[in-house]
Design an enzyme around this catalytic site. Sequence first.
Site, PDB file in Angstrom:
ATOM      1  N   ASP A 179       0.991  -1.177   0.120  1.00  0.00           N
ATOM      2  CA  ASP A 179       0.129   0.008  -0.177  1.00  0.00           C
ATOM      3  C   ASP A 179       0.827   1.362   0.025  1.00  0.00           C
ATOM      4  OD1 ASP A 179      -2.897   1.182   0.449  1.00  0.00           O
ATOM      5  OD2 ASP A 179      -1.652   2.254   2.195  1.00  0.00           O
ATOM      6  N   THR A 181       3.896   1.719  -0.707  1.00  0.00           N
ATOM      7  CA  THR A 181       4.669   1.698  -2.064  1.00  0.00           C
ATOM      8  C   THR A 181       4.081   2.157  -3.253  1.00  0.00           C
ATOM      9  OG1 THR A 181       6.177  -0.249  -1.475  1.00  0.00           O
ATOM     10  CG2 THR A 181       6.020   0.509  -3.729  1.00  0.00           C
ATOM     11  N   THR A 207       2.351  -7.638  -0.759  1.00  0.00           N
ATOM     12  CA  THR A 207       1.675  -7.629   0.507  1.00  0.00           C
ATOM     13  C   THR A 207       1.560  -8.734   1.136  1.00  0.00           C
ATOM     14  OG1 THR A 207       0.057  -6.673   2.135  1.00  0.00           O
ATOM     15  CG2 THR A 207      -0.452  -6.784  -0.298  1.00  0.00           C
ATOM     16  N   ASP A 209       0.380  -9.358   3.799  1.00  0.00           N
ATOM     17  CA  ASP A 209      -1.259  -9.430   4.603  1.00  0.00           C
ATOM     18  C   ASP A 209      -2.207  -9.566   3.619  1.00  0.00           C
ATOM     19  OD1 ASP A 209       0.332  -8.852   6.762  1.00  0.00           O
ATOM     20  OD2 ASP A 209      -0.102  -6.894   6.751  1.00  0.00           O
ATOM     21  N   ARG A 254      -1.468  -6.269   9.817  1.00  0.00           N
ATOM     22  CA  ARG A 254      -1.378  -5.007  10.667  1.00  0.00           C
ATOM     23  C   ARG A 254      -3.062  -4.500  10.448  1.00  0.00           C
ATOM     24  NH1 ARG A 254       1.806  -0.449  11.130  1.00  0.00           N
ATOM     25  NH2 ARG A 254       3.481  -1.646   9.774  1.00  0.00           N
ATOM     26  N   GLU A 308      -1.151  -9.545  14.353  1.00  0.00           N
ATOM     27  CA  GLU A 308      -0.390  -8.294  15.015  1.00  0.00           C
ATOM     28  C   GLU A 308      -1.137  -7.132  15.176  1.00  0.00           C
ATOM     29  OE1 GLU A 308       2.575  -6.104  12.683  1.00  0.00           O
ATOM     30  OE2 GLU A 308       2.042  -7.396  10.958  1.00  0.00           O
ATOM     31  N   TYR A 361       9.293 -12.601  11.131  1.00  0.00           N
ATOM     32  CA  TYR A 361      10.534 -12.588  10.527  1.00  0.00           C
ATOM     33  C   TYR A 361      11.027 -13.907   9.846  1.00  0.00           C
ATOM     34  CZ  TYR A 361      10.915  -7.896  12.315  1.00  0.00           C
ATOM     35  OH  TYR A 361      10.329  -6.454  12.709  1.00  0.00           O
ATOM     36  N   ARG A 364       8.205 -14.034   6.596  1.00  0.00           N
ATOM     37  CA  ARG A 364       8.451 -13.072   5.438  1.00  0.00           C
ATOM     38  C   ARG A 364       9.611 -13.176   4.819  1.00  0.00           C
ATOM     39  NH1 ARG A 364       9.249  -6.907   7.558  1.00  0.00           N
ATOM     40  NH2 ARG A 364      11.393  -6.972   8.023  1.00  0.00           N
TER      41      ARG A 364
END
Length: 442
Positions: A179, A181, A207, A209, A254, A308, A361, A364
Amino acid sequence: MENKDFIVKTLGTPRVKSPLLETSRNTTPQSRFVSDSDRILYNNTLENFKKCQEQGIEPISFEKAGPREKVYFEPAKTKVGIVTCGGLCPGLNNVIRSLVTNLYNRYGVTRVLGFKYGYEGLVSKYNHEVVELTPELVDYIHLSGGTILGSSRGNQDITQIVDTLEIMNINILFCIGGDGTLHGAHAIHEEVERRGLKICIAGVPKTIDNDINFVEKSFGFETAFAVANDIINSAHNEAHGAYNGIALIKLMGRDSGFIAANATLSIQEVNFVLVPEMKFDLYGPYGLLKQLRKRLEKRHHAVVVVAEGAGQYFFDENNKEIDASGNVKNKDIGIFLRDKITEEFKAKNFPFSLRYIDPSYIIRSAPANANDGKFCNILAQNAVHAAMAGHTDFVVGYWNHQFTVLPIPVAISERKKIDINGELWWSIIEATGQPESMLNPE
């Protein structure tokens, strides 16, 4: 929104014969080309079709992605830039590799530059290295996670970015990111347009997410919840091996809980899923702690998955921090729940064993799995097709099992979220057995 909102901008009329019309052998088939009239329906239900018929309106649709018979840029004179921004995500190297190989091998574009560390690489003061990307250089990068170009977060001076594009004679800039970017890519396009430049700004949605609007699936998402599946399975074994064992796993998400939801459905061993789209209470007869204790008293183990961004309303709203990208920093809901569960059960002398796991981490930075790798390749191919045809301020997407091209402003108009009243969330309720609501009556 209306159909006009989904019309992608172009730099002008394509007049160059596509290299894809030419084949090296008579036995090699030509590409199947698409035209402006090829569209993908947003809502492909019969009910919507009949409704549009009755109202005499054309249903909302997206432009179909694919190669064009005529292209805007002459390949021999075309210079391309690639940049990766934001957090790491499985498949970044796959996309870079596919962009480069398709530009070289399909279109004959041999000047491709990689700008290091996100949009910083386009700002001269950082003095980051510019990498010449060739098929030989990118040959094996898809086997590794991360990005060979590096990445960064944060807003940069748009005028300086466009200065760099002008000075280096860049014709096409591929912006790979989520988003933030894409917001940056749209701002770059506006400055390019203000200066009257013929530079294509192309977005490839990244993304983890899976929260980009009007894009059914973004690359890296499938790998993310597949890796999360293995972690949840191990966490379940850990919880099952202890009396009143609790495994609490925090996953990415997020603003949207798609990873938590899909990982849960893939393994069917999770008992509670907490996502940003839902509210829940901690205490009281319907609260999480009471429901968790009921589960432990009945089965003596439990698995809790939390995204998260869930439960941020438990924290002081007056003490917000902003990250480099301008997003509100989430407070750590995983640690918060770990401490609250421990505090509650110790106070009630209720025996338990809790294991808290945060694999974010690890997930991803994993390499893309087979299906994600395939998806990355086709996504990049279609980004190249659209850019060479002179489309700009666009993001290549995926909808109703078809690849699409849509304007960046539409994609960033809002974040895609789980519909708590929709089929996905109902499947979660059925799979976990958690209450439909963990809110106490007011």
